[in-house]
Design an enzyme around this catalytic site. Structure first.
Site, PDB file in Angstrom:
ATOM      1  N   ASP A  13      18.812  34.232 -25.488  1.00  0.00           N
ATOM      2  CA  ASP A  13      18.258  32.945 -25.038  1.00  0.00           C
ATOM      3  C   ASP A  13      19.273  32.121 -24.253  1.00  0.00           C
ATOM      4  OD1 ASP A  13      15.882  33.504 -26.623  1.00  0.00           O
ATOM      5  OD2 ASP A  13      17.051  32.897 -28.366  1.00  0.00           O
ATOM      6  N   HIS A  41      11.543  36.292 -21.412  1.00  0.00           N
ATOM      7  CA  HIS A  41      12.196  35.391 -20.474  1.00  0.00           C
ATOM      8  C   HIS A  41      11.162  34.849 -19.502  1.00  0.00           C
ATOM      9  CE1 HIS A  41      12.658  39.549 -19.032  1.00  0.00           C
ATOM     10  NE2 HIS A  41      12.487  39.069 -17.830  1.00  0.00           N
TER      11      HIS A  41
END
EC number: 6.3.4.4
Length: 430
Positions: A13, A41
């Protein structure tokens, strides 16, 4: 011209999506080399938002070849769904712009069930997986009983292979008082989904060799982060694959010499989703402020991410184990407005200073972070595209991070917009 591998240097992340998209515009080939559809993503291109979990980021750009390497575990139903979703937004996925390694392993429903059962169990260590069958699929790969993509091309032997797989899984199911499975329904489901997968199948090692010979730029796109690596991460709170840059070679079928620059994506603070040690975690209003400003929710699960100050000890370790050449520092703008900013410079365990994250789970749980406090900045860094546009305190922060992690900042990201990027070192240039 150097081929580039992009990996996360924390717990995932870190903002890889934006950076990979920024780089993929200049690459000819984009390769996923590990993980599965547990690595979400988000990309925003020309005002259109794409949420990808399995497909390489290059798939949304015309004229790019995307590859799912042999190190990836592929859920064929999730693959078909993701292809359909981006097709609805005008992105055509064809055998001309996507190749799947013939020796990649398949994720089956039995893997998802096993994953869910383990996470739902009352006893044992909860890892905090996405319950998508990633780990059990890798287990079958290591156990040499997995069903691979190429097996879909030979229905006559599929039943025997599925029966061999179920000999193992039904033993587990009996031990957990679950109904045993028959091979027939699984085989039929695989035969039904096979036409959605087989047109893309290729010996990708050969495809990549040809690309290298032509002098094409190859971008290797990692998922998760170095501290989730099954060997080098915070075991057992890790993913089930190697996430370090070395896996880019083995997970795609190229030699290690094919990778010229390793870019470590590094958030200007630290986040983690799921369980596991987190030395710099903040459970106070500062941690909440970081999460709110950084919109820290998982792309795949929607889970709220845990937040904390930048951990230079952990990132320095990731740079060494991950073979990282330079970093892309992301989300600097989230730190705008803090009166002071803390950076973890070392650890203390049982009264002793430690310069690395220990391998043992018990020792990791005892880690106390030692902080250095820096002056914050009031002026906004959001949207800055040159050093001259950054507040002096922000520049000092970046330079201090470089010093602590023993690696240069090659790129600096100041917003989710792809053009809000300050380039110091072009990873594709030798």
């Amino acid at each position: 011209m150097a081929n580039v591998a992009v990996v996360g240097s924390q717990w995932g992340d870190e903002g890889k999506g934006k950076i990979v998209d920024w780089l993929s515009e200049r690459a000819d080939v984009v390769v996923r080399f590990q993980g599965g559809h547990n690595a979400g993503h988000t990309l925003v291109i020309d005002g259109v938002t794409y949420k990808l979990s399995l497909l390489p980021s290059g798939i949304v750009r015309k004229g790019k070849l995307s590859i799912l390497g042999n190190g990836v575990v592929l859920d064929p139903w999730a693959f078909a769904k993701e292809v359909d979703e981006i097709a609805s937004k005008g992105v055509a996925v064809t055998p001309d712009n996507l190749k799947i390694a013939e020796n990649a392993v398949l994720i089956l429903p039995v893997h998802r069930e096993l994953d869910e059962m383990r996470e739902g169990a009352n006893s044992g260590v909860k890892i905090g997986t996405t319950k998508r069958g990633i780990g059990p699929a890798y287990e079958d790969k290591a156990g040499r009983r997995a069903i691979r993509v190429i097996d879909l091309a030979d229905p006559s032997t599929l039943t025997i292979k599925v029966e061999g797989l179920l000999a193992h899984h039904n033993a587990l199911r009996r031990g957990n008082r679950l109904e045993e499975l028959e091979a027939g329904p699984i085989v039929e489901a695989l035969k039904e989904i096979a036409p959605r997968v087989l047109p893309f199948v290729a010996p990708v090692w050969n495809v990549l060799d040809e690309a290298k010979r032509k002098g094409q730029r190859i971008l290797f796109e990692g998922a998760q982060g170095t501290m989730l690596d099954v060997d080098h991460g915070t075991y057992p709170f890790v993913t089930s694959s190697n996430t370090v840059a070395g896996q880019a070679a083995g997970g795609s079928g190229v030699g290690p010499g094919a990778i010229g620059f390793v870019l470590g994506i590094t958030k200007a603070y630290t986040t983690r989703v799921g369980e596991g040690p987190f030395p710099t975690e903040l459970t106070d209003e500062v941690g909440q402020r970081l999460g709110e400003r950084g919109h820290e929710f998982g792309t795949v699960t929607g889970r709220k991410r845990r937040c904390g100050w930048f951990d230079a000890v952990m990132v320095r370790q990731a740079i060494k184990t991950g073979g990282i050449t330079g970093i892309a520092l992301t989300k600097l703008d989230v730190l705008d407005g803090f009166d002071e900013i803390k950076v973890c410079t070392s650890y203390e365990i049982d009264g002793k200073l430690v310069d690395h994250l220990p391998a043992g789970m018990d020792a990791q749980a005892k880690v106390t972070p030692i902080y250095e406090t820096l002056e914050g900045w009031k002026d906004s860094t959001q949207g800055a595209r040159s050093w001259a546009q950054l507040p002096a305190a922000a520049v000092k922060y970046v330079r201090y991070v470089e010093e602590l992690i023993e690696a240069p900042v090659a790129l600096l990201s100041t917003s989710p917009e792809r053009d809000d990027t300050i380039l110091m070192k072009d990873p594709f240039e030798d």
